[in-house]
Design a protein around this motif. Structure first.
Motif, PDB file in Angstrom:
ATOM      1  N   ARG C  13       0.826  -1.212   0.000  1.00 45.35           N
ATOM      2  CA  ARG C  13       0.000   0.000   0.000  1.00 45.35           C
ATOM      3  C   ARG C  13       0.865   1.269   0.000  1.00 45.35           C
ATOM      4  O   ARG C  13       2.017   1.235   0.383  1.00 45.35           O
ATOM      5  CB  ARG C  13      -0.877  -0.011   1.266  1.00 45.35           C
ATOM      6  CG  ARG C  13      -1.877  -1.145   1.284  1.00 45.35           C
ATOM      7  CD  ARG C  13      -2.454  -1.333   2.684  1.00 45.35           C
ATOM      8  NE  ARG C  13      -1.484  -1.928   3.595  1.00 45.35           N
ATOM      9  CZ  ARG C  13      -1.637  -2.040   4.912  1.00 45.35           C
ATOM     10  NH1 ARG C  13      -2.740  -1.588   5.486  1.00 45.35           N
ATOM     11  NH2 ARG C  13      -0.721  -2.599   5.667  1.00 45.35           N
ATOM     12  N   ARG C  14       0.266   2.358  -0.489  1.00 48.73           N
ATOM     13  CA  ARG C  14       0.954   3.657  -0.419  1.00 48.73           C
ATOM     14  C   ARG C  14       0.122   4.557   0.478  1.00 48.73           C
ATOM     15  O   ARG C  14      -1.106   4.563   0.374  1.00 48.73           O
ATOM     16  CB  ARG C  14       1.043   4.333  -1.786  1.00 48.73           C
ATOM     17  CG  ARG C  14       1.941   3.627  -2.754  1.00 48.73           C
ATOM     18  CD  ARG C  14       1.126   2.721  -3.614  1.00 48.73           C
ATOM     19  NE  ARG C  14       1.992   1.909  -4.463  1.00 48.73           N
ATOM     20  CZ  ARG C  14       1.524   0.997  -5.274  1.00 48.73           C
ATOM     21  NH1 ARG C  14       0.229   0.761  -5.367  1.00 48.73           N
ATOM     22  NH2 ARG C  14       2.359   0.301  -5.997  1.00 48.73           N
ATOM     23  N   PHE C  15       0.773   5.351   1.267  1.00 45.94           N
ATOM     24  CA  PHE C  15       0.084   6.205   2.221  1.00 45.94           C
ATOM     25  C   PHE C  15       0.581   7.637   2.162  1.00 45.94           C
ATOM     26  O   PHE C  15       1.758   7.878   1.894  1.00 45.94           O
ATOM     27  CB  PHE C  15       0.317   5.697   3.646  1.00 45.94           C
ATOM     28  CG  PHE C  15      -0.325   4.374   3.934  1.00 45.94           C
ATOM     29  CD1 PHE C  15      -1.653   4.302   4.297  1.00 45.94           C
ATOM     30  CD2 PHE C  15       0.408   3.196   3.831  1.00 45.94           C
ATOM     31  CE1 PHE C  15      -2.250   3.070   4.564  1.00 45.94           C
ATOM     32  CE2 PHE C  15      -0.175   1.962   4.093  1.00 45.94           C
ATOM     33  CZ  PHE C  15      -1.507   1.900   4.460  1.00 45.94           C
ATOM     34  N   ILE C  16      -0.351   8.536   2.438  1.00 43.98           N
ATOM     35  CA  ILE C  16       0.016   9.908   2.743  1.00 43.98           C
ATOM     36  C   ILE C  16      -0.271  10.076   4.238  1.00 43.98           C
ATOM     37  O   ILE C  16      -1.328   9.662   4.722  1.00 43.98           O
ATOM     38  CB  ILE C  16      -0.753  10.915   1.863  1.00 43.98           C
ATOM     39  CG1 ILE C  16      -0.294  12.329   2.182  1.00 43.98           C
ATOM     40  CG2 ILE C  16      -2.257  10.794   1.975  1.00 43.98           C
ATOM     41  CD1 ILE C  16      -0.671  13.320   1.092  1.00 43.98           C
ATOM     42  N   ILE C  17       0.680  10.638   4.963  1.00 42.89           N
ATOM     43  CA  ILE C  17       0.547  10.797   6.406  1.00 42.89           C
ATOM     44  C   ILE C  17       0.777  12.266   6.740  1.00 42.89           C
ATOM     45  O   ILE C  17       1.727  12.875   6.265  1.00 42.89           O
ATOM     46  CB  ILE C  17       1.611   9.957   7.156  1.00 42.89           C
ATOM     47  CG1 ILE C  17       1.503   8.495   6.743  1.00 42.89           C
ATOM     48  CG2 ILE C  17       1.463  10.107   8.667  1.00 42.89           C
ATOM     49  CD1 ILE C  17       2.661   7.639   7.248  1.00 42.89           C
ATOM     50  N   LYS C  18      -0.115  12.794   7.556  1.00 43.68           N
ATOM     51  CA  LYS C  18       0.043  14.180   8.000  1.00 43.68           C
ATOM     52  C   LYS C  18       0.338  14.161   9.488  1.00 43.68           C
ATOM     53  O   LYS C  18      -0.481  13.690  10.274  1.00 43.68           O
ATOM     54  CB  LYS C  18      -1.251  14.949   7.718  1.00 43.68           C
ATOM     55  CG  LYS C  18      -1.085  16.433   7.929  1.00 43.68           C
ATOM     56  CD  LYS C  18      -2.407  17.149   7.765  1.00 43.68           C
ATOM     57  CE  LYS C  18      -2.261  18.591   8.228  1.00 43.68           C
ATOM     58  NZ  LYS C  18      -3.571  19.223   8.358  1.00 43.68           N
ATOM     59  N   LYS C  28       5.224   8.951  15.754  1.00 44.89           N
ATOM     60  CA  LYS C  28       4.013   8.902  14.922  1.00 44.89           C
ATOM     61  C   LYS C  28       4.135   7.826  13.834  1.00 44.89           C
ATOM     62  O   LYS C  28       3.156   7.128  13.539  1.00 44.89           O
ATOM     63  CB  LYS C  28       3.814  10.286  14.273  1.00 44.89           C
ATOM     64  CG  LYS C  28       2.406  10.529  13.794  1.00 44.89           C
ATOM     65  CD  LYS C  28       1.449  10.818  14.932  1.00 44.89           C
ATOM     66  CE  LYS C  28       0.012  10.865  14.446  1.00 44.89           C
ATOM     67  NZ  LYS C  28      -0.930  11.165  15.510  1.00 44.89           N
ATOM     68  N   ALA C  31       3.553   4.525  15.478  1.00 50.90           N
ATOM     69  CA  ALA C  31       2.107   4.393  15.765  1.00 50.90           C
ATOM     70  C   ALA C  31       1.340   4.085  14.478  1.00 50.90           C
ATOM     71  O   ALA C  31       0.424   3.246  14.467  1.00 50.90           O
ATOM     72  CB  ALA C  31       1.579   5.681  16.394  1.00 50.90           C
ATOM     73  N   PHE C  32       1.733   4.742  13.406  1.00 52.57           N
ATOM     74  CA  PHE C  32       1.113   4.501  12.102  1.00 52.57           C
ATOM     75  C   PHE C  32       1.305   3.043  11.677  1.00 52.57           C
ATOM     76  O   PHE C  32       0.358   2.380  11.228  1.00 52.57           O
ATOM     77  CB  PHE C  32       1.727   5.445  11.054  1.00 52.57           C
ATOM     78  CG  PHE C  32       1.472   5.010   9.645  1.00 52.57           C
ATOM     79  CD1 PHE C  32       0.261   5.303   9.031  1.00 52.57           C
ATOM     80  CD2 PHE C  32       2.417   4.271   8.944  1.00 52.57           C
ATOM     81  CE1 PHE C  32       0.001   4.871   7.740  1.00 52.57           C
ATOM     82  CE2 PHE C  32       2.166   3.845   7.655  1.00 52.57           C
ATOM     83  CZ  PHE C  32       0.955   4.142   7.059  1.00 52.57           C
ATOM     84  N   GLU C  35      -0.957   0.767  13.701  1.00 48.97           N
ATOM     85  CA  GLU C  35      -2.385   0.892  13.359  1.00 48.97           C
ATOM     86  C   GLU C  35      -2.722   0.250  12.023  1.00 48.97           C
ATOM     87  O   GLU C  35      -3.806  -0.305  11.842  1.00 48.97           O
ATOM     88  CB  GLU C  35      -2.792   2.375  13.363  1.00 48.97           C
ATOM     89  CG  GLU C  35      -4.274   2.562  13.082  1.00 48.97           C
ATOM     90  CD  GLU C  35      -4.808   3.931  13.491  1.00 48.97           C
ATOM     91  OE1 GLU C  35      -4.357   4.496  14.512  1.00 48.97           O
ATOM     92  OE2 GLU C  35      -5.706   4.426  12.786  1.00 48.97           O
ATOM     93  N   THR C  36      -1.814   0.331  11.066  1.00 43.78           N
ATOM     94  CA  THR C  36      -2.100  -0.163   9.708  1.00 43.78           C
ATOM     95  C   THR C  36      -1.533  -1.562   9.447  1.00 43.78           C
ATOM     96  O   THR C  36      -1.822  -2.147   8.409  1.00 43.78           O
ATOM     97  CB  THR C  36      -1.466   0.785   8.660  1.00 43.78           C
ATOM     98  OG1 THR C  36      -0.063   0.896   8.951  1.00 43.78           O
ATOM     99  CG2 THR C  36      -2.101   2.162   8.690  1.00 43.78           C
TER     100      THR C  36
END
Lengths: 157, 157, 157
Positions: C13-18, C28, C31-32, C35-36
Protein backbone atom coordinates in the motif's frame (compact mmCIF):
# COMPACT_ATOMS: atom_id res chain seq x y z
CA UNK A 1 -9.50 11.19 14.10
CA UNK A 2 -9.36 7.75 12.41
CA UNK A 3 -8.73 8.33 8.74
CA UNK A 4 -7.96 11.99 9.21
CA UNK A 5 -4.22 11.78 9.62
CA UNK A 6 -3.34 9.26 6.95
CA UNK A 7 -4.85 7.93 3.77
CA UNK A 8 -4.10 5.26 1.21
CA UNK A 9 -3.47 6.33 -2.37
CA UNK A 10 -2.97 4.47 -5.66
CA UNK A 11 -0.11 4.96 -8.04
CA UNK A 12 -1.00 6.40 -11.40
CA UNK A 13 1.41 7.17 -14.23
CA UNK A 14 5.15 7.63 -13.76
CA UNK A 15 7.02 10.30 -15.68
CA UNK A 16 10.52 11.38 -16.43
CA UNK A 17 10.72 15.13 -17.03
CA UNK A 18 13.66 17.05 -18.43
CA UNK A 19 13.71 20.74 -17.65
CA UNK A 20 15.95 22.67 -20.06
CA UNK A 21 18.57 25.33 -19.28
CA UNK A 22 16.91 28.68 -18.60
CA UNK A 23 13.54 27.18 -17.75
CA UNK A 24 11.98 27.56 -14.30
CA UNK A 25 11.36 24.37 -12.34
CA UNK A 26 8.10 25.20 -10.53
CA UNK A 27 6.60 26.89 -13.57
CA UNK A 28 7.52 23.84 -15.67
CA UNK A 29 6.03 21.37 -13.19
CA UNK A 30 2.73 23.26 -13.19
CA UNK A 31 2.77 23.37 -17.02
CA UNK A 32 3.50 19.64 -17.04
CA UNK A 33 0.55 18.94 -14.72
CA UNK A 34 -1.79 20.96 -16.95
CA UNK A 35 -0.62 19.23 -20.15
CA UNK A 36 -0.89 15.70 -18.75
CA UNK A 37 -3.90 16.17 -16.47
CA UNK A 38 -1.92 15.15 -13.37
CA UNK A 39 -3.77 16.39 -10.26
CA UNK A 40 -1.59 14.99 -7.47
CA UNK A 41 1.97 13.71 -7.63
CA UNK A 42 5.15 13.16 -5.65
CA UNK A 43 8.68 14.05 -6.75
CA UNK A 44 10.68 10.82 -6.42
CA UNK A 45 14.04 12.17 -7.58
CA UNK A 46 15.64 15.31 -9.02
CA UNK A 47 19.25 15.92 -10.04
CA UNK A 48 20.89 18.60 -12.12
CA UNK A 49 22.06 22.16 -11.60
CA UNK A 50 20.27 25.45 -11.01
CA UNK A 51 20.82 29.19 -10.60
CA UNK A 52 18.85 32.25 -9.43
CA UNK A 53 17.16 30.35 -6.64
CA UNK A 54 14.51 32.06 -4.54
CA UNK A 55 13.72 30.22 -1.32
CA UNK A 56 12.92 30.85 2.31
CA UNK A 57 13.80 29.68 5.78
CA UNK A 58 12.00 30.06 9.10
CA UNK A 59 13.55 32.48 11.59
CA UNK A 60 15.17 30.83 14.59
CA UNK A 61 12.91 31.01 17.61
CA UNK A 62 9.81 31.86 15.53
CA UNK A 63 6.38 30.99 16.91
CA UNK A 64 3.41 29.56 15.02
CA UNK A 65 1.73 30.57 12.76
CA UNK A 66 4.48 31.17 10.16
CA UNK A 67 3.86 34.75 8.99
CA UNK A 68 6.07 36.73 6.58
CA UNK A 69 7.99 38.55 9.38
CA UNK A 70 8.88 35.12 10.78
CA UNK A 71 10.46 33.97 7.51
CA UNK A 72 13.79 34.81 5.96
CA UNK A 73 13.79 35.04 2.16
CA UNK A 74 16.92 34.25 0.15
CA UNK A 75 17.97 34.96 -3.43
CA UNK A 76 20.98 32.81 -4.34
CA UNK A 77 22.76 33.36 -7.63
CA UNK A 78 24.80 30.17 -8.06
CA UNK A 79 25.06 28.14 -10.17
CA UNK A 80 24.64 25.23 -7.77
CA UNK A 81 24.46 21.47 -8.02
CA UNK A 82 20.79 20.53 -7.43
CA UNK A 83 21.08 17.86 -4.73
CA UNK A 84 17.41 17.27 -4.14
CA UNK A 85 13.91 18.52 -4.65
CA UNK A 86 11.54 17.05 -2.11
CA UNK A 87 7.82 17.49 -2.17
CA UNK A 88 4.53 17.06 -3.92
CA UNK A 89 1.85 18.48 -6.19
CA UNK A 90 -1.59 18.50 -4.54
CA UNK A 91 -4.70 20.35 -5.70
CA UNK A 92 -5.90 23.32 -3.71
CA UNK A 93 -9.53 24.13 -2.79
CA UNK A 94 -10.11 25.55 -6.29
CA UNK A 95 -8.98 22.33 -7.95
CA UNK A 96 -5.74 23.94 -9.19
CA UNK A 97 -2.49 22.01 -8.91
CA UNK A 98 -0.32 23.56 -6.22
CA UNK A 99 3.27 22.55 -5.47
CA UNK A 100 5.01 22.26 -2.12
CA UNK A 101 8.72 21.84 -2.77
CA UNK A 102 11.86 22.08 -0.67
CA UNK A 103 15.23 22.38 -2.39
CA UNK A 104 18.80 21.37 -1.47
CA UNK A 105 21.76 22.99 -3.25
CA UNK A 106 25.53 22.53 -3.13
CA UNK A 107 27.80 25.56 -3.27
CA UNK A 108 31.20 25.44 -4.95
CA UNK A 109 32.76 24.84 -1.50
CA UNK A 110 30.63 21.74 -0.95
CA UNK A 111 28.45 23.46 1.66
CA UNK A 112 24.75 22.70 1.30
CA UNK A 113 22.03 25.33 1.51
CA UNK A 114 18.30 25.13 0.98
CA UNK A 115 14.77 25.78 2.10
CA UNK A 116 11.18 26.15 0.98
CA UNK A 117 11.35 26.76 -2.78
CA UNK A 118 9.69 29.68 -4.51
CA UNK A 119 11.49 29.28 -7.85
CA UNK A 120 14.75 28.10 -9.44
CA UNK A 121 16.10 28.30 -12.98
CA UNK A 122 17.83 25.33 -14.59
CA UNK A 123 21.54 25.83 -15.30
CA UNK A 124 22.91 22.84 -17.30
CA UNK A 125 20.23 20.16 -16.83
CA UNK A 126 17.46 18.90 -14.58
CA UNK A 127 16.22 15.31 -14.53
CA UNK A 128 13.00 14.85 -12.56
CA UNK A 129 11.20 11.60 -11.77
CA UNK A 130 7.61 11.87 -10.64
CA UNK A 131 4.82 9.48 -9.67
CA UNK A 132 1.17 10.43 -10.08
CA UNK A 133 -0.98 9.89 -6.98
CA UNK A 134 -4.57 8.80 -7.47
CA UNK A 135 -6.51 9.80 -4.38
CA UNK A 136 -9.75 11.47 -3.36
CA UNK A 137 -10.47 13.56 -0.28
CA UNK A 138 -7.17 15.37 -0.05
CA UNK A 139 -6.53 18.99 -0.77
CA UNK A 140 -4.10 21.72 0.19
CA UNK A 141 -5.29 24.90 1.81
CA UNK A 142 -4.12 27.42 4.37
CA UNK A 143 -3.72 26.22 7.94
CA UNK A 144 -4.73 28.94 10.40
CA UNK A 145 -2.65 27.50 13.23
CA UNK A 146 0.43 26.75 11.08
CA UNK A 147 0.23 29.80 8.80
CA UNK A 148 1.23 27.78 5.73
CA UNK A 149 -0.56 25.95 2.95
CA UNK A 150 -0.77 22.32 3.99
CA UNK A 151 -2.57 19.08 3.21
CA UNK A 152 -5.96 18.32 4.70
CA UNK A 153 -7.25 14.77 4.64
CA UNK A 154 -11.01 14.20 4.80
CA UNK A 155 -12.08 11.96 7.63
CA UNK A 156 -13.51 8.64 6.53
CA UNK A 157 -17.25 8.33 7.11
CA UNK B 1 8.93 19.74 -28.74
CA UNK B 2 5.77 17.82 -27.64
CA UNK B 3 6.88 14.51 -26.18
CA UNK B 4 10.49 15.54 -26.03
CA UNK B 5 10.56 17.00 -22.56
CA UNK B 6 8.71 14.29 -20.61
CA UNK B 7 7.91 10.65 -21.04
CA UNK B 8 5.88 8.00 -19.26
CA UNK B 9 7.70 4.97 -17.87
CA UNK B 10 6.59 1.71 -16.26
CA UNK B 11 7.83 0.35 -12.98
CA UNK B 12 9.84 -2.84 -13.17
CA UNK B 13 11.37 -4.70 -10.23
CA UNK B 14 12.11 -3.10 -6.86
CA UNK B 15 15.27 -3.95 -4.98
CA UNK B 16 16.84 -3.48 -1.61
CA UNK B 17 20.62 -3.37 -1.84
CA UNK B 18 23.06 -3.55 1.04
CA UNK B 19 26.52 -2.19 0.32
CA UNK B 20 29.08 -3.52 2.81
CA UNK B 21 31.80 -1.59 4.70
CA UNK B 22 34.79 -0.90 2.44
CA UNK B 23 32.80 -1.29 -0.79
CA UNK B 24 32.32 1.58 -3.23
CA UNK B 25 28.76 2.73 -3.84
CA UNK B 26 28.88 3.64 -7.55
CA UNK B 27 30.99 0.62 -8.45
CA UNK B 28 28.54 -1.58 -6.54
CA UNK B 29 25.48 -0.07 -8.24
CA UNK B 30 26.99 -0.71 -11.67
CA UNK B 31 27.88 -4.31 -10.64
CA UNK B 32 24.30 -4.71 -9.39
CA UNK B 33 22.87 -3.48 -12.69
CA UNK B 34 25.04 -5.94 -14.64
CA UNK B 35 24.11 -8.91 -12.43
CA UNK B 36 20.36 -8.23 -12.52
CA UNK B 37 20.04 -6.86 -16.05
CA UNK B 38 18.66 -3.54 -14.84
CA UNK B 39 19.05 -0.93 -17.59
CA UNK B 40 17.36 2.10 -16.04
CA UNK B 41 16.49 2.75 -12.42
CA UNK B 42 15.89 5.44 -9.83
CA UNK B 43 17.30 5.57 -6.31
CA UNK B 44 14.30 5.92 -4.00
CA UNK B 45 16.20 6.01 -0.70
CA UNK B 46 19.69 5.61 0.73
CA UNK B 47 20.86 5.79 4.34
CA UNK B 48 24.05 4.73 6.05
CA UNK B 49 27.52 6.14 6.49
CA UNK B 50 30.45 6.72 4.12
CA UNK B 51 34.07 7.89 3.98
CA UNK B 52 36.61 8.91 1.33
CA UNK B 53 34.04 10.76 -0.72
CA UNK B 54 35.02 12.27 -4.06
CA UNK B 55 32.50 14.78 -5.37
CA UNK B 56 32.32 18.09 -7.18
CA UNK B 57 30.60 21.43 -7.08
CA UNK B 58 30.12 24.09 -9.74
CA UNK B 59 32.13 27.29 -9.28
CA UNK B 60 30.09 30.31 -8.26
CA UNK B 61 29.44 32.55 -11.26
CA UNK B 62 30.38 29.83 -13.78
CA UNK B 63 28.93 30.00 -17.29
CA UNK B 64 27.62 27.14 -19.43
CA UNK B 65 28.89 24.68 -20.56
CA UNK B 66 30.25 23.13 -17.34
CA UNK B 67 33.90 22.43 -18.16
CA UNK B 68 36.55 21.11 -15.71
CA UNK B 69 37.94 24.60 -14.89
CA UNK B 70 34.41 25.62 -13.91
CA UNK B 71 34.09 22.79 -11.37
CA UNK B 72 35.56 22.42 -7.93
CA UNK B 73 36.53 18.86 -6.95
CA UNK B 74 36.45 17.75 -3.32
CA UNK B 75 37.97 14.78 -1.48
CA UNK B 76 36.38 14.44 1.94
CA UNK B 77 37.74 11.91 4.41
CA UNK B 78 34.92 11.58 6.95
CA UNK B 79 33.38 9.34 8.05
CA UNK B 80 30.03 11.00 7.47
CA UNK B 81 26.38 10.10 7.93
CA UNK B 82 25.00 9.45 4.44
CA UNK B 83 21.87 11.65 4.41
CA UNK B 84 20.83 11.06 0.85
CA UNK B 85 21.79 9.78 -2.54
CA UNK B 86 19.61 11.25 -5.24
CA UNK B 87 19.69 10.20 -8.86
CA UNK B 88 19.28 7.54 -11.47
CA UNK B 89 20.85 4.86 -13.63
CA UNK B 90 20.20 5.45 -17.35
CA UNK B 91 21.92 3.75 -20.29
CA UNK B 92 24.31 5.77 -22.41
CA UNK B 93 24.53 5.73 -26.22
CA UNK B 94 26.56 2.48 -26.07
CA UNK B 95 23.86 0.71 -24.06
CA UNK B 96 25.99 0.74 -20.90
CA UNK B 97 24.39 1.62 -17.59
CA UNK B 98 25.58 5.04 -16.46
CA UNK B 99 24.82 6.61 -13.09
CA UNK B 100 24.04 10.23 -12.27
CA UNK B 101 24.13 10.60 -8.50
CA UNK B 102 24.27 13.53 -6.10
CA UNK B 103 25.22 12.93 -2.48
CA UNK B 104 24.43 14.65 0.85
CA UNK B 105 26.65 14.08 3.88
CA UNK B 106 26.57 15.20 7.52
CA UNK B 107 29.77 16.21 9.26
CA UNK B 108 30.34 15.57 12.96
CA UNK B 109 29.21 19.16 13.61
CA UNK B 110 25.87 18.57 11.91
CA UNK B 111 26.80 20.70 8.89
CA UNK B 112 25.75 19.19 5.58
CA UNK B 113 28.02 19.04 2.53
CA UNK B 114 27.55 17.43 -0.85
CA UNK B 115 27.64 17.58 -4.62
CA UNK B 116 27.83 15.55 -7.79
CA UNK B 117 29.19 12.14 -6.73
CA UNK B 118 32.22 10.52 -8.30
CA UNK B 119 32.66 7.80 -5.64
CA UNK B 120 32.17 7.06 -1.94
CA UNK B 121 33.20 4.13 0.24
CA UNK B 122 30.79 2.63 2.76
CA UNK B 123 31.80 3.09 6.41
CA UNK B 124 29.43 1.11 8.69
CA UNK B 125 26.45 0.35 6.42
CA UNK B 126 24.49 1.47 3.39
CA UNK B 127 20.86 0.59 2.71
CA UNK B 128 19.69 1.44 -0.79
CA UNK B 129 16.18 1.15 -2.23
CA UNK B 130 15.85 1.24 -5.98
CA UNK B 131 13.05 0.96 -8.53
CA UNK B 132 13.71 -0.32 -12.05
CA UNK B 133 12.35 1.92 -14.82
CA UNK B 134 11.01 0.24 -17.96
CA UNK B 135 11.19 2.78 -20.76
CA UNK B 136 12.28 3.08 -24.38
CA UNK B 137 13.64 6.12 -26.19
CA UNK B 138 15.69 7.57 -23.38
CA UNK B 139 19.44 7.68 -23.13
CA UNK B 140 22.15 9.72 -21.47
CA UNK B 141 24.81 11.42 -23.52
CA UNK B 142 26.89 14.58 -23.47
CA UNK B 143 25.04 17.87 -23.82
CA UNK B 144 27.12 20.35 -25.82
CA UNK B 145 25.34 23.37 -24.38
CA UNK B 146 25.36 22.10 -20.79
CA UNK B 147 28.75 20.40 -20.82
CA UNK B 148 27.48 17.46 -18.76
CA UNK B 149 26.07 14.02 -19.46
CA UNK B 150 22.32 14.35 -19.38
CA UNK B 151 19.13 12.57 -20.39
CA UNK B 152 17.75 12.88 -23.91
CA UNK B 153 14.17 11.89 -24.59
CA UNK B 154 13.21 10.87 -28.11
CA UNK B 155 10.36 12.88 -29.55
CA UNK B 156 7.16 10.91 -30.11
CA UNK B 157 6.35 10.40 -33.79
CA UNK C 1 27.15 -14.27 -1.16
CA UNK C 2 24.72 -14.43 -4.16
CA UNK C 3 21.36 -13.22 -2.96
CA UNK C 4 22.77 -11.89 0.26
CA UNK C 5 23.50 -8.35 -0.81
CA UNK C 6 20.31 -7.49 -2.67
CA UNK C 7 16.76 -8.70 -2.78
CA UNK C 8 13.63 -8.02 -4.78
CA UNK C 9 10.59 -6.68 -2.96
CA UNK C 10 6.97 -6.02 -3.94
CA UNK C 11 5.12 -2.78 -3.41
CA UNK C 12 2.24 -2.91 -0.96
CA UNK C 13 0.00 0.00 0.00
CA UNK C 14 0.95 3.66 -0.42
CA UNK C 15 0.08 6.21 2.22
CA UNK C 16 0.02 9.91 2.74
CA UNK C 17 0.55 10.80 6.41
CA UNK C 18 0.04 14.18 8.00
CA UNK C 19 1.86 14.71 11.27
CA UNK C 20 0.33 17.57 13.28
CA UNK C 21 2.10 20.45 15.07
CA UNK C 22 3.52 19.29 18.39
CA UNK C 23 3.60 15.61 17.42
CA UNK C 24 6.83 13.63 17.17
CA UNK C 25 7.71 12.23 13.79
CA UNK C 26 9.35 8.90 14.74
CA UNK C 27 6.79 8.17 17.43
CA UNK C 28 4.01 8.90 14.92
CA UNK C 29 5.53 6.68 12.23
CA UNK C 30 5.74 3.76 14.67
CA UNK C 31 2.11 4.39 15.77
CA UNK C 32 1.11 4.50 12.10
CA UNK C 33 2.83 1.15 11.43
CA UNK C 34 1.02 -0.46 14.38
CA UNK C 35 -2.39 0.89 13.36
CA UNK C 36 -2.10 -0.16 9.71
CA UNK C 37 -0.08 -3.38 10.14
CA UNK C 38 2.77 -2.08 7.98
CA UNK C 39 5.90 -4.14 8.69
CA UNK C 40 8.39 -2.67 6.20
CA UNK C 41 8.21 0.62 4.33
CA UNK C 42 10.26 3.33 2.68
CA UNK C 43 9.82 7.08 3.07
CA UNK C 44 9.41 8.46 -0.46
CA UNK C 45 9.04 12.12 0.47
CA UNK C 46 8.71 14.40 3.49
CA UNK C 47 8.28 18.17 3.63
CA UNK C 48 7.24 20.54 6.38
CA UNK C 49 8.87 22.19 9.36
CA UNK C 50 10.19 20.87 12.68
CA UNK C 51 11.71 21.97 15.99
CA UNK C 52 13.49 20.37 18.97
CA UNK C 53 15.45 17.99 16.76
CA UNK C 54 17.68 15.36 18.35
CA UNK C 55 20.14 13.82 15.92
CA UNK C 56 23.71 12.59 15.72
CA UNK C 57 26.78 12.73 13.53
CA UNK C 58 29.85 10.52 13.38
CA UNK C 59 33.08 12.04 14.70
CA UNK C 60 35.62 12.92 12.03
CA UNK C 61 38.34 10.27 11.86
CA UNK C 62 36.28 7.71 13.82
CA UNK C 63 37.01 4.00 13.31
CA UNK C 64 34.50 1.15 13.05
CA UNK C 65 32.47 0.05 14.95
CA UNK C 66 30.44 3.21 15.64
CA UNK C 67 30.27 3.36 19.44
CA UNK C 68 28.76 6.22 21.51
CA UNK C 69 32.14 7.96 22.11
CA UNK C 70 32.59 8.05 18.33
CA UNK C 71 29.29 9.91 17.80
CA UNK C 72 28.39 13.51 18.33
CA UNK C 73 24.83 14.12 19.55
CA UNK C 74 23.02 17.35 18.70
CA UNK C 75 19.91 19.04 20.11
CA UNK C 76 18.74 21.76 17.74
CA UNK C 77 15.93 24.08 18.76
CA UNK C 78 14.82 25.61 15.46
CA UNK C 79 12.25 25.84 14.05
CA UNK C 80 13.65 24.61 10.74
CA UNK C 81 12.32 23.86 7.29
CA UNK C 82 12.24 20.05 6.98
CA UNK C 83 14.08 19.48 3.69
CA UNK C 84 14.10 15.72 3.71
CA UNK C 85 13.62 12.58 5.72
CA UNK C 86 15.39 9.65 4.12
CA UNK C 87 15.09 6.09 5.31
CA UNK C 88 12.98 3.09 6.01
CA UNK C 89 10.93 1.06 8.48
CA UNK C 90 12.18 -2.54 8.75
CA UNK C 91 11.29 -5.12 11.43
CA UNK C 92 13.92 -6.10 13.95
CA UNK C 93 14.66 -9.65 15.18
CA UNK C 94 11.67 -9.45 17.55
CA UNK C 95 9.29 -8.61 14.72
CA UNK C 96 8.89 -5.01 15.92
CA UNK C 97 8.94 -2.19 13.38
CA UNK C 98 12.17 -0.23 13.69
CA UNK C 99 12.94 3.00 11.86
CA UNK C 100 16.22 4.14 10.34
CA UNK C 101 15.86 7.78 9.39
CA UNK C 102 18.23 10.57 8.43
CA UNK C 103 17.03 14.16 8.50
CA UNK C 104 17.96 17.34 6.60
CA UNK C 105 17.04 20.75 8.01
CA UNK C 106 17.39 24.33 6.80
CA UNK C 107 18.36 27.07 9.25
CA UNK C 108 17.04 30.61 8.90
CA UNK C 109 20.32 31.51 7.11
CA UNK C 110 19.75 28.84 4.46
CA UNK C 111 22.51 26.61 5.83
CA UNK C 112 21.58 22.93 5.94
CA UNK C 113 22.26 20.68 8.92
CA UNK C 114 21.34 17.09 9.61
CA UNK C 115 22.24 13.58 10.63
CA UNK C 116 20.90 10.31 11.98
CA UNK C 117 17.51 11.16 13.51
CA UNK C 118 16.53 10.28 17.06
CA UNK C 119 13.41 12.47 17.19
CA UNK C 120 11.90 15.69 15.86
CA UNK C 121 8.71 17.57 16.71
CA UNK C 122 6.50 19.01 13.98
CA UNK C 123 6.33 22.82 13.90
CA UNK C 124 3.72 23.98 11.35
CA UNK C 125 3.11 20.86 9.23
CA UNK C 126 4.63 17.62 7.99
CA UNK C 127 3.53 15.80 4.83
CA UNK C 128 4.95 12.29 4.51
CA UNK C 129 4.59 9.89 1.59
CA UNK C 130 5.39 6.27 2.26
CA UNK C 131 5.35 3.01 0.31
CA UNK C 132 4.87 -0.33 2.03
CA UNK C 133 7.45 -2.98 1.13
CA UNK C 134 6.31 -6.60 0.95
CA UNK C 135 9.37 -8.78 1.46
CA UNK C 136 10.48 -11.84 3.43
CA UNK C 137 13.95 -12.67 4.72
CA UNK C 138 15.02 -9.17 5.71
CA UNK C 139 15.44 -7.86 9.21
CA UNK C 140 17.37 -5.19 11.04
CA UNK C 141 19.70 -6.08 13.86
CA UNK C 142 22.99 -4.92 15.34
CA UNK C 143 26.08 -5.24 13.17
CA UNK C 144 29.12 -6.18 15.31
CA UNK C 145 31.58 -4.80 12.78
CA UNK C 146 29.64 -1.61 12.04
CA UNK C 147 28.31 -0.96 15.55
CA UNK C 148 24.92 0.16 14.25
CA UNK C 149 21.55 -1.46 13.61
CA UNK C 150 21.50 -2.42 9.96
CA UNK C 151 19.64 -4.58 7.45
CA UNK C 152 20.51 -8.24 7.01
CA UNK C 153 19.29 -10.07 3.93
CA UNK C 154 18.89 -13.87 4.11
CA UNK C 155 20.87 -15.70 1.47
CA UNK C 156 18.74 -17.46 -1.12
CA UNK C 157 18.83 -21.25 -0.86
Amino acid sequence: MIGGWYKEWQQGRRFIIKVEPGEKIREKLIAFAKETGVKNAVVVSAVGSVLNVHYRGIKTGAKRPITPPRMHQHEAKGPFELLGLEGNLICNENGEVDSHLHIMLAKSSGEVIGGHLFEAEVFASCELLLTEMLVEGIERHASKSGGTQTIFIDEEV
